[in-house]
Scaffold this motif. Sequence first.
Motif, PDB file in Angstrom:
ATOM      1  N   ARG A 177       0.847  -1.201   0.000  1.00 12.57           N
ATOM      2  CA  ARG A 177       0.000   0.000   0.000  1.00 12.57           C
ATOM      3  C   ARG A 177       0.877   1.243   0.000  1.00 12.57           C
ATOM      4  NH1 ARG A 177      -4.888  -0.690   4.160  1.00 12.57           N
ATOM      5  NH2 ARG A 177      -3.477   0.492   5.443  1.00 12.57           N
ATOM      6  N   PRO A 178       0.417   2.297  -0.665  1.00 12.93           N
ATOM      7  CA  PRO A 178       1.184   3.545  -0.635  1.00 12.93           C
ATOM      8  C   PRO A 178       1.205   4.130   0.778  1.00 12.93           C
ATOM      9  CG  PRO A 178      -0.830   3.798  -1.941  1.00 12.93           C
ATOM     10  CD  PRO A 178      -0.774   2.388  -1.491  1.00 12.93           C
ATOM     11  N   LYS A 179       2.275   4.844   1.071  1.00 16.01           N
ATOM     12  CA  LYS A 179       2.381   5.521   2.362  1.00 16.01           C
ATOM     13  C   LYS A 179       2.226   7.017   2.127  1.00 16.01           C
ATOM     14  CE  LYS A 179       5.284   6.324   6.338  1.00 16.01           C
ATOM     15  NZ  LYS A 179       6.587   6.112   6.957  1.00 16.01           N
ATOM     16  N   VAL A 180       1.244   7.605   2.792  1.00 13.62           N
ATOM     17  CA  VAL A 180       0.971   9.029   2.677  1.00 13.62           C
ATOM     18  C   VAL A 180       1.373   9.693   3.998  1.00 13.62           C
ATOM     19  CG1 VAL A 180      -0.840  10.763   2.401  1.00 13.62           C
ATOM     20  CG2 VAL A 180      -0.892   8.658   1.023  1.00 13.62           C
ATOM     21  N   ARG A 228     -11.612   6.698   2.794  1.00 14.61           N
ATOM     22  CA  ARG A 228     -12.835   5.931   2.578  1.00 14.61           C
ATOM     23  C   ARG A 228     -12.928   5.454   1.121  1.00 14.61           C
ATOM     24  NH1 ARG A 228     -14.635   9.371   6.805  1.00 14.61           N
ATOM     25  NH2 ARG A 228     -15.401  11.139   5.602  1.00 14.61           N
ATOM     26  N   ARG A 229     -12.116   6.047   0.253  1.00 15.94           N
ATOM     27  CA  ARG A 229     -12.161   5.730  -1.182  1.00 15.94           C
ATOM     28  C   ARG A 229     -10.972   4.918  -1.673  1.00 15.94           C
ATOM     29  NH1 ARG A 229     -14.266  11.237  -4.056  1.00 15.94           N
ATOM     30  NH2 ARG A 229     -15.738  11.851  -2.449  1.00 15.94           N
ATOM     31  N   ALA A 230      -9.851   4.971  -0.953  1.00 15.58           N
ATOM     32  CA  ALA A 230      -8.630   4.292  -1.397  1.00 15.58           C
ATOM     33  C   ALA A 230      -7.868   3.785  -0.180  1.00 15.58           C
ATOM     34  CB  ALA A 230      -7.758   5.254  -2.196  1.00 15.58           C
ATOM     35  N   GLU A 231      -7.096   2.741  -0.388  1.00 14.44           N
ATOM     36  CA  GLU A 231      -6.296   2.187   0.705  1.00 14.44           C
ATOM     37  C   GLU A 231      -4.897   2.754   0.656  1.00 14.44           C
ATOM     38  OE1 GLU A 231      -6.243  -1.996   1.125  1.00 14.44           O
ATOM     39  OE2 GLU A 231      -8.422  -2.155   1.214  1.00 14.44           O
ATOM     40  N   PHE A 232      -4.467   3.300   1.791  1.00 15.49           N
ATOM     41  CA  PHE A 232      -3.089   3.765   1.929  1.00 15.49           C
ATOM     42  C   PHE A 232      -2.763   3.863   3.414  1.00 15.49           C
ATOM     43  CE2 PHE A 232      -5.787   7.531   1.344  1.00 15.49           C
ATOM     44  CZ  PHE A 232      -5.415   8.372   2.378  1.00 15.49           C
ATOM     45  N   ASP A 233      -1.485   3.718   3.726  1.00 13.26           N
ATOM     46  CA  ASP A 233      -1.023   3.915   5.089  1.00 13.26           C
ATOM     47  C   ASP A 233      -0.855   5.419   5.291  1.00 13.26           C
ATOM     48  OD1 ASP A 233      -0.957   1.179   5.624  1.00 13.26           O
ATOM     49  OD2 ASP A 233       1.066   0.991   4.824  1.00 13.26           O
ATOM     50  N   TYR A 234      -1.172   5.881   6.506  1.00 11.22           N
ATOM     51  CA  TYR A 234      -1.198   7.314   6.768  1.00 11.22           C
ATOM     52  C   TYR A 234      -0.380   7.641   7.999  1.00 11.22           C
ATOM     53  CZ  TYR A 234      -3.133  11.871   8.004  1.00 11.22           C
ATOM     54  OH  TYR A 234      -3.287  13.190   8.339  1.00 11.22           O
ATOM     55  N   ILE A 251       2.023  17.195   1.622  1.00 11.31           N
ATOM     56  CA  ILE A 251       1.573  15.806   1.558  1.00 11.31           C
ATOM     57  C   ILE A 251       2.542  15.057   0.665  1.00 11.31           C
ATOM     58  CG2 ILE A 251      -0.256  14.213   0.836  1.00 11.31           C
ATOM     59  CD1 ILE A 251      -1.109  17.799   1.693  1.00 11.31           C
ATOM     60  N   ALA A 252       3.138  14.003   1.210  1.00 16.87           N
ATOM     61  CA  ALA A 252       4.072  13.172   0.454  1.00 16.87           C
ATOM     62  C   ALA A 252       3.438  11.807   0.223  1.00 16.87           C
ATOM     63  CB  ALA A 252       5.385  13.016   1.218  1.00 16.87           C
ATOM     64  N   ILE A 253       3.703  11.253  -0.944  1.00 20.83           N
ATOM     65  CA  ILE A 253       3.272   9.888  -1.269  1.00 20.83           C
ATOM     66  C   ILE A 253       4.541   9.076  -1.467  1.00 20.83           C
ATOM     67  CG2 ILE A 253       2.034   8.417  -2.905  1.00 20.83           C
ATOM     68  CD1 ILE A 253       0.282  10.874  -3.579  1.00 20.83           C
ATOM     69  N   ASP A 254       4.690   8.035  -0.648  1.00 23.63           N
ATOM     70  CA  ASP A 254       5.894   7.192  -0.688  1.00 23.63           C
ATOM     71  C   ASP A 254       7.171   8.021  -0.600  1.00 23.63           C
ATOM     72  OD1 ASP A 254       4.399   4.852  -0.783  1.00 23.63           O
ATOM     73  OD2 ASP A 254       4.355   4.832  -2.971  1.00 23.63           O
TER      74      ASP A 254
END
Length: 81
Positions: free
Chosen positions: A3-6, A29-35, A57-60
């Motif tokens: 899963r992506p990490k946000v 609620r719409r997508a799976e990601f670690d937060y 906000i960073a993604i991975d």
Amino acid sequence: MPRPKVTLYTRAGCHLCEDAKRTLAEARRRAEFDYEERDIDADAELRRLYNDQVPVIAIDGRKAFKYRLDMSEFLKRLERR
């Protein structure tokens, strides 16, 4: 694929940060990601990097947004990562 990490880089008293938190809560609620949330004022290096840019906000681990977070663009970037 993992899963992506946000990561939300934030600070207390930041109204744009509160907006970003609400948008990210809806996105979960719409997508799976670690937060993860990181308070830049608790880390001198993070404060040096992001002091005038929060929220970031960073993604991975890569900066994807600053100041404002658009839900549809966020979901698109999450999908293509």
